[in-house]
Write a protein that holds these residues in place. Structure first.
Motif, mmCIF file in Angstrom:
data_model
loop_
_atom_site.group_PDB
_atom_site.id
_atom_site.type_symbol
_atom_site.label_atom_id
_atom_site.label_comp_id
_atom_site.label_asym_id
_atom_site.label_seq_id
_atom_site.Cartn_x
_atom_site.Cartn_y
_atom_site.Cartn_z
ATOM 1 N N GLN A 20 -14.235 -8.031 26.589
ATOM 2 C CA GLN A 20 -13.691 -9.243 27.789
ATOM 3 C C GLN A 20 -12.091 -9.682 27.137
ATOM 4 O O GLN A 20 -11.268 -9.362 28.372
ATOM 5 N N LEU A 21 -11.909 -10.280 26.516
ATOM 6 C CA LEU A 21 -10.851 -10.916 25.955
ATOM 7 C C LEU A 21 -9.896 -9.980 26.050
ATOM 8 O O LEU A 21 -8.743 -9.575 26.194
ATOM 9 N N LEU A 27 -3.443 -13.520 28.885
ATOM 10 C CA LEU A 27 -4.094 -13.693 27.745
ATOM 11 C C LEU A 27 -3.401 -13.461 26.052
ATOM 12 O O LEU A 27 -3.559 -14.009 25.179
ATOM 13 N N ALA A 28 -4.523 -12.199 25.919
ATOM 14 C CA ALA A 28 -3.660 -12.160 24.703
ATOM 15 C C ALA A 28 -2.611 -11.852 24.540
ATOM 16 O O ALA A 28 -1.911 -12.725 23.426
ATOM 17 N N ARG A 29 -1.182 -12.086 25.285
ATOM 18 C CA ARG A 29 0.223 -12.044 25.096
ATOM 19 C C ARG A 29 0.270 -14.231 24.364
ATOM 20 O O ARG A 29 1.225 -14.470 24.122
ATOM 21 N N THR A 33 1.777 -15.144 21.142
ATOM 22 C CA THR A 33 2.979 -16.282 20.648
ATOM 23 C C THR A 33 2.709 -18.014 20.657
ATOM 24 O O THR A 33 3.353 -18.195 19.782
ATOM 25 N N MET A 34 1.688 -17.575 21.079
ATOM 26 C CA MET A 34 1.082 -18.959 21.234
ATOM 27 C C MET A 34 2.256 -20.470 21.688
ATOM 28 O O MET A 34 2.800 -21.082 20.909
ATOM 29 N N ARG A 35 2.592 -19.895 22.463
ATOM 30 C CA ARG A 35 3.808 -20.777 23.424
ATOM 31 C C ARG A 35 2.919 -21.216 24.299
ATOM 32 O O ARG A 35 1.968 -20.955 24.668
#
Length: 113
Positions: A20-21, A27-29, A33-35
């Motif tokens: 699902q994730l 969410l994956a993007r 990038t963890m921004r």
């Protein structure tokens, strides 16, 4: 940690959650990038928002120079103290511009990487 294993049911539930994730593209993007989220920008009052502090420092520097010339020419203690105060304000304002410029430059170099 001890070798704790997941039961078959727990592994199946975990696989479903991961699936699902993986389907959630925003969410994956974000996780890639963890921004943080988009930065909110306040509308500027004028188009020259970056030039206003520089113009202020320039005007303060001109005032400081004029006070220096007057203080040296007249040797009046009041003008000397006014020059000293404006000199300190000019240096503080110039330091603020330098910090702002270096932060903008660092943020720009992070975006290009």
């Amino acid at each position: 940690m001890d070798d704790a294993r997941l039961s078959a049911r727990e592994q199946r539930v975990l696989a479903e959650i991961e699936e699902q994730l993986d389907r959630d593209e925003p969410l994956a993007r974000h996780l890639r990038t963890m921004r943080r989220g988009p930065r909110l920008r306040l509308p500027s009052l004028s188009g020259n928002r970056h030039r206003l502090p520089a113009l202020g420092v320039t005007a303060l520097g001109t005032l400081t120079l004029a006070l220096l010339v007057l203080a040296v020419a007249t040797e009046t203690p009041v003008l000397i103290w006014l020059f000293a105060a404006s000199w300190v304000l000019t240096l503080v304002a110039l330091l603020g511009l330098l910090v702002r410029w270096s932060r903008r430059r660092a943020a720009g170099s992070r975006r290009t990487e």
